[in-house]
Design an enzyme around this catalytic site. Sequence first.
Site, short mmCIF file in Angstrom:
data_model
loop_
_atom_site.label_atom_id
_atom_site.label_comp_id
_atom_site.label_asym_id
_atom_site.label_seq_id
_atom_site.Cartn_x
_atom_site.Cartn_y
_atom_site.Cartn_z
N ASP A 107 0.87 -1.18 0.00
CA ASP A 107 0.00 0.00 0.00
C ASP A 107 0.91 1.23 0.00
O ASP A 107 1.60 1.49 0.98
CB ASP A 107 -0.89 -0.02 1.24
CG ASP A 107 -1.86 1.16 1.29
OD1 ASP A 107 -1.79 2.04 0.41
OD2 ASP A 107 -2.69 1.20 2.22
N TYR A 199 -9.31 14.88 -6.36
CA TYR A 199 -8.43 14.17 -7.30
C TYR A 199 -7.55 15.15 -8.07
O TYR A 199 -6.34 14.96 -8.18
CB TYR A 199 -9.30 13.36 -8.27
CG TYR A 199 -8.53 12.68 -9.37
CD1 TYR A 199 -7.90 11.46 -9.16
CD2 TYR A 199 -8.43 13.26 -10.64
CE1 TYR A 199 -7.19 10.83 -10.17
CE2 TYR A 199 -7.73 12.63 -11.66
CZ TYR A 199 -7.11 11.42 -11.41
OH TYR A 199 -6.40 10.80 -12.42
#
Length: 357
Positions: A107, A199
């Site tokens: 991750d 984003y």
Amino acid sequence: MMDAIIHTFLDLVAPPFTFFTLLFVLPPLRIFKFFLSILGALFTEDVAGKVVLITGASSGIGESVAYEYAKRGACLVLAARREKSLEEVGERALYLGSPEVLAVRADVADPDDCRSLVDRAINAFGRLDHLVNNAGIMSVAMLDQVHDVTDFREIMDINFWGSVYMTRFAAPYLRASGGRIVAVSSAGAWLPSPRMSFYNASKAALFQFYETLRVEFGGDIGITLVTPGIIESELTQGKYFTSQGRLVVDKHIRDVEVSLTPIESVERCAKAIVKSAVRGEAYLTEPAWFRTTFFWKVFFPELVEWLYRVMCVSGGAIDGNEDDEVEEPLGKRVLDYTGAKSVLYPDSLDATDPKTD
């Protein structure tokens, strides 16, 4: 008093100087860069036997980039959170020509995972030549609809900080090999796409981070900064975080966001990325025509904002997923009424659902 005089003088001088630069310096500079691109095409880097680490390699752009490097004979270190999908990508990469593949569940939002990932790559291969920072996730929500903005920290943790961690830990080895970083940002770094503020902000931060590292690294580590337009991937399959911070798949909202913008196939994008990297290019916008959107934003910002509002925001309200109410704007209605999706979107886009393992 003196500072006021200085700034007043610069206010008067800077605009004509900029105009002079655009008129007389830019044309010969573009010609010079054109010839450099020809040389780059003739003298590309041979990555056969070299070691390439790719994050977000279990699907989308990262997966296809892995296949392109594999076809060129590179050894691969593939990282993602979905172990089963990652192993499948690794097996296909071996079939396509990679001499050795190391698949590592990691991750990138966890700095310890990033450090361990780089360490495993070095322990396995003894070197690192290319780092492809591709891992990313997307959110789609109007700010007013967001219940808790802290739910969206993961967007920045993965899209921005994940690349920062990977770059910091990999930099000494890339410097030793004279290697290259391929950073996958987005055209969203400059385009004000509605519902994608988190984003877009993460990708803008990523863009400026690597622009600054160019100065810091000098010629020790090359940087290819990639700004894709709308590319076939899990993101354009409708996978995103809702206003409540839940991960869902909603192709209807995808159509609202993408609207009438053509979607490029992920294979074509991946080929362009790897080709640009081995040529040592500093920038790549793919598809190439999407570069024009940067100039639209610079020279006609009000027009760009108006177009986004008309095509992607304005309209009657309709139901989206269970969390969000999404307006059906002009772009979505034109898409539905004309059947333009069959022309603008790849046939393979909705052939399968995004991976969820």
